[in-house]
Write a protein that holds these residues in place. Sequence first.
Motif, PDB file in Angstrom:
ATOM      1  N   SER A 143     -72.266 -46.584 140.384  1.00  0.00           N
ATOM      2  CA  SER A 143     -73.543 -46.242 141.038  1.00  0.00           C
ATOM      3  C   SER A 143     -74.003 -47.356 141.957  1.00  0.00           C
ATOM      4  N   ARG A 144     -73.878 -48.628 141.523  1.00  0.00           N
ATOM      5  CA  ARG A 144     -74.330 -49.744 142.355  1.00  0.00           C
ATOM      6  C   ARG A 144     -73.541 -49.802 143.671  1.00  0.00           C
ATOM      7  N   VAL A 145     -72.230 -49.568 143.585  1.00  0.00           N
ATOM      8  CA  VAL A 145     -71.404 -49.580 144.793  1.00  0.00           C
ATOM      9  C   VAL A 145     -71.769 -48.407 145.693  1.00  0.00           C
ATOM     10  N   ALA A 146     -71.849 -47.219 145.099  1.00  0.00           N
ATOM     11  CA  ALA A 146     -72.107 -46.013 145.891  1.00  0.00           C
ATOM     12  C   ALA A 146     -73.493 -46.031 146.527  1.00  0.00           C
ATOM     13  N   GLU A 147     -74.482 -46.501 145.803  1.00  0.00           N
ATOM     14  CA  GLU A 147     -75.847 -46.541 146.340  1.00  0.00           C
ATOM     15  C   GLU A 147     -75.937 -47.458 147.547  1.00  0.00           C
ATOM     16  N   PHE A 148     -75.244 -48.592 147.500  1.00  0.00           N
ATOM     17  CA  PHE A 148     -75.268 -49.477 148.656  1.00  0.00           C
ATOM     18  C   PHE A 148     -74.522 -48.854 149.836  1.00  0.00           C
ATOM     19  N   LEU A 149     -73.342 -48.289 149.582  1.00  0.00           N
ATOM     20  CA  LEU A 149     -72.544 -47.715 150.663  1.00  0.00           C
ATOM     21  C   LEU A 149     -73.229 -46.515 151.308  1.00  0.00           C
ATOM     22  N   HIS A 150     -74.063 -45.821 150.569  1.00  0.00           N
ATOM     23  CA  HIS A 150     -74.779 -44.673 151.119  1.00  0.00           C
ATOM     24  C   HIS A 150     -75.595 -45.079 152.347  1.00  0.00           C
ATOM     25  N   GLY A 151     -76.110 -46.296 152.342  1.00  0.00           N
ATOM     26  CA  GLY A 151     -76.933 -46.750 153.454  1.00  0.00           C
ATOM     27  C   GLY A 151     -76.163 -47.349 154.608  1.00  0.00           C
ATOM     28  N   VAL A 152     -74.873 -47.679 154.387  1.00  0.00           N
ATOM     29  CA  VAL A 152     -74.102 -48.333 155.458  1.00  0.00           C
ATOM     30  C   VAL A 152     -72.886 -47.530 155.905  1.00  0.00           C
ATOM     31  N   ASP A 153     -72.317 -46.725 155.006  1.00  0.00           N
ATOM     32  CA  ASP A 153     -71.113 -45.954 155.345  1.00  0.00           C
ATOM     33  C   ASP A 153     -70.960 -44.813 154.346  1.00  0.00           C
ATOM     34  N   PRO A 154     -71.657 -43.668 154.592  1.00  0.00           N
ATOM     35  CA  PRO A 154     -71.608 -42.544 153.653  1.00  0.00           C
ATOM     36  C   PRO A 154     -70.196 -42.042 153.375  1.00  0.00           C
ATOM     37  N   GLY A 155     -69.313 -42.115 154.360  1.00  0.00           N
ATOM     38  CA  GLY A 155     -67.941 -41.688 154.124  1.00  0.00           C
ATOM     39  C   GLY A 155     -67.253 -42.559 153.104  1.00  0.00           C
ATOM     40  N   LEU A 156     -67.484 -43.866 153.184  1.00  0.00           N
ATOM     41  CA  LEU A 156     -66.900 -44.773 152.207  1.00  0.00           C
ATOM     42  C   LEU A 156     -67.542 -44.608 150.837  1.00  0.00           C
ATOM     43  N   GLU A 157     -68.798 -44.153 150.812  1.00  0.00           N
ATOM     44  CA  GLU A 157     -69.438 -43.864 149.523  1.00  0.00           C
ATOM     45  C   GLU A 157     -68.638 -42.814 148.766  1.00  0.00           C
ATOM     46  N   ARG A 158     -68.243 -41.740 149.463  1.00  0.00           N
ATOM     47  CA  ARG A 158     -67.450 -40.687 148.810  1.00  0.00           C
ATOM     48  C   ARG A 158     -66.107 -41.244 148.325  1.00  0.00           C
ATOM     49  N   GLU A 159     -65.486 -42.092 149.159  1.00  0.00           N
ATOM     50  CA  GLU A 159     -64.222 -42.692 148.753  1.00  0.00           C
ATOM     51  C   GLU A 159     -64.393 -43.567 147.516  1.00  0.00           C
ATOM     52  N   ALA A 160     -65.518 -44.276 147.456  1.00  0.00           N
ATOM     53  CA  ALA A 160     -65.773 -45.153 146.309  1.00  0.00           C
ATOM     54  C   ALA A 160     -65.886 -44.343 145.023  1.00  0.00           C
ATOM     55  N   ARG A 161     -66.621 -43.252 145.070  1.00  0.00           N
ATOM     56  CA  ARG A 161     -66.767 -42.415 143.871  1.00  0.00           C
ATOM     57  C   ARG A 161     -65.418 -41.817 143.459  1.00  0.00           C
ATOM     58  N   GLU A 162     -64.628 -41.421 144.431  1.00  0.00           N
ATOM     59  CA  GLU A 162     -63.309 -40.871 144.119  1.00  0.00           C
ATOM     60  C   GLU A 162     -62.400 -41.947 143.518  1.00  0.00           C
ATOM     61  N   ALA A 163     -62.468 -43.162 144.071  1.00  0.00           N
ATOM     62  CA  ALA A 163     -61.634 -44.244 143.548  1.00  0.00           C
ATOM     63  C   ALA A 163     -61.989 -44.559 142.102  1.00  0.00           C
ATOM     64  N   ALA A 164     -63.281 -44.613 141.812  1.00  0.00           N
ATOM     65  CA  ALA A 164     -63.711 -44.947 140.445  1.00  0.00           C
ATOM     66  C   ALA A 164     -63.426 -43.822 139.462  1.00  0.00           C
ATOM     67  N   SER A 165     -63.325 -42.597 139.956  1.00  0.00           N
ATOM     68  CA  SER A 165     -63.084 -41.464 139.049  1.00  0.00           C
ATOM     69  C   SER A 165     -61.734 -41.566 138.363  1.00  0.00           C
ATOM     70  N   CYS A 166     -60.818 -42.380 138.922  1.00  0.00           N
ATOM     71  CA  CYS A 166     -59.496 -42.504 138.290  1.00  0.00           C
ATOM     72  C   CYS A 166     -59.572 -43.185 136.933  1.00  0.00           C
ATOM     73  N   LEU A 167     -60.687 -43.849 136.659  1.00  0.00           N
ATOM     74  CA  LEU A 167     -60.830 -44.524 135.368  1.00  0.00           C
ATOM     75  C   LEU A 167     -61.016 -43.530 134.235  1.00  0.00           C
TER      76      LEU A 167
END
Length: 410
Positions: A143-167
């Motif tokens: 959440s901390r990563v995605a919340e920050f990326l939402h304000g600077v690069d929404p596309g990377l926010e989606r990638e971040a959530r997908e990357a973390a989902s592998c856990l």
Amino acid sequence: MAWLRDHAAALTSTHPEAPLSDLAPLADACNGAQLIGIGEATHGTREHFLMKHRLFRFLVEEKGFRTLAMEADGAASCALDTYVRTGAGDPALAIYDLGFWTWNTQEVLDMVLWMREYNRTAPSGSQLRFIGLDMQNPTTATSRVAEFLHGVDPGLEREAREAASCLGPLDSVQEFYANYRERPPEDQTVCSTRLAALHAKLVEEKASWSLRDPAGYDCAVWSAHLLTQLEKLLRVANARDGLMADNAAALVADKRESGGVMIWAHNAHVAKASGAMGRMLDRRLGRKYLAIGQTFAVGEFHARSRLSEKKTGPLTAFPTPPLRADSYERAFERVGLPLFAIDLRLAQEAGTTWLAGPHPLHEVGGSYYEGKGDSTSYSLTEAFDLMLYHQRSTPTLMLPRPPNRVPIPQ
């Protein structure tokens, strides 16, 4: 016993606001240390927590320390760091959101409030910091990563959530340890690579992204780093202490952090014993790392009742079992002082072989099998540089659950 009685330095109080003059014997012992780990025999002993607050105040006021690094979730700790630096937010809520019953106490809250009060008048560049060393909360880190990326690069926010989902399911590390280790190695490699790339991208964009929201950026980078560590924690058995040691050593190496760092953790982590965080820090830092343990003789402590290997019951105030005749606590009790510090490095120099053990020392984590003992065998002079002894333990003072918050998982 004669050596202990000659070298025990009587302390007058555990109260954080008590005068610091009785701690003068510790001043020389701390000289040269940049990282000081202060332990606790149980996660539920009030006196240990009060003394940690008092010692942090001593290290701040007398030794110029500026950072408290806690055995607590690093991503969730961002809210507490923001509070102590700026006053923004609810400190009690931020403590609860660390996600462990052990820290949801009045003693921890009082320390956080003291840190904030100190920062009100601290000059720029000398403010206190609160940083979590642990990496066991995938939900908050994501959440901390995605919340920050939402304000600077929404596309990377989606990638971040997908990357973390592998856990795996982002509810509890404990639920998917085994599942992750059973996955094919190639799947684990892909997961590790994607999370490392996410962290690298955040670091790469520091020049522009950190200007928009410095605190949010720092928390996002730290949280992305913790996600890479969490993947390793799931994949490699007994990796946690090594990963926390990496985080603590990084704080000392970070030139932006002025002053020393105090670690708040269990005795089992700060000790220089085999496999412990303290052993790894000792190998890296040498005399720049100091391990201080705490123990007690009698009384009560808080812990979850241990019902089985995988199940715990309610939080309970347990009585201390009878001291074993060969325990360190039995010897300390015979010194005749209710509260004292002992510099164990002097024992090594004097060749007091009994203190080298091994002998039993109180050790209780988050849960406890009543009636099955609470001790671990230590070589005391190898595991700790100093030991603080309290005659009595009383249970920590628990804070209520905030409104609109679910109970902390057992």
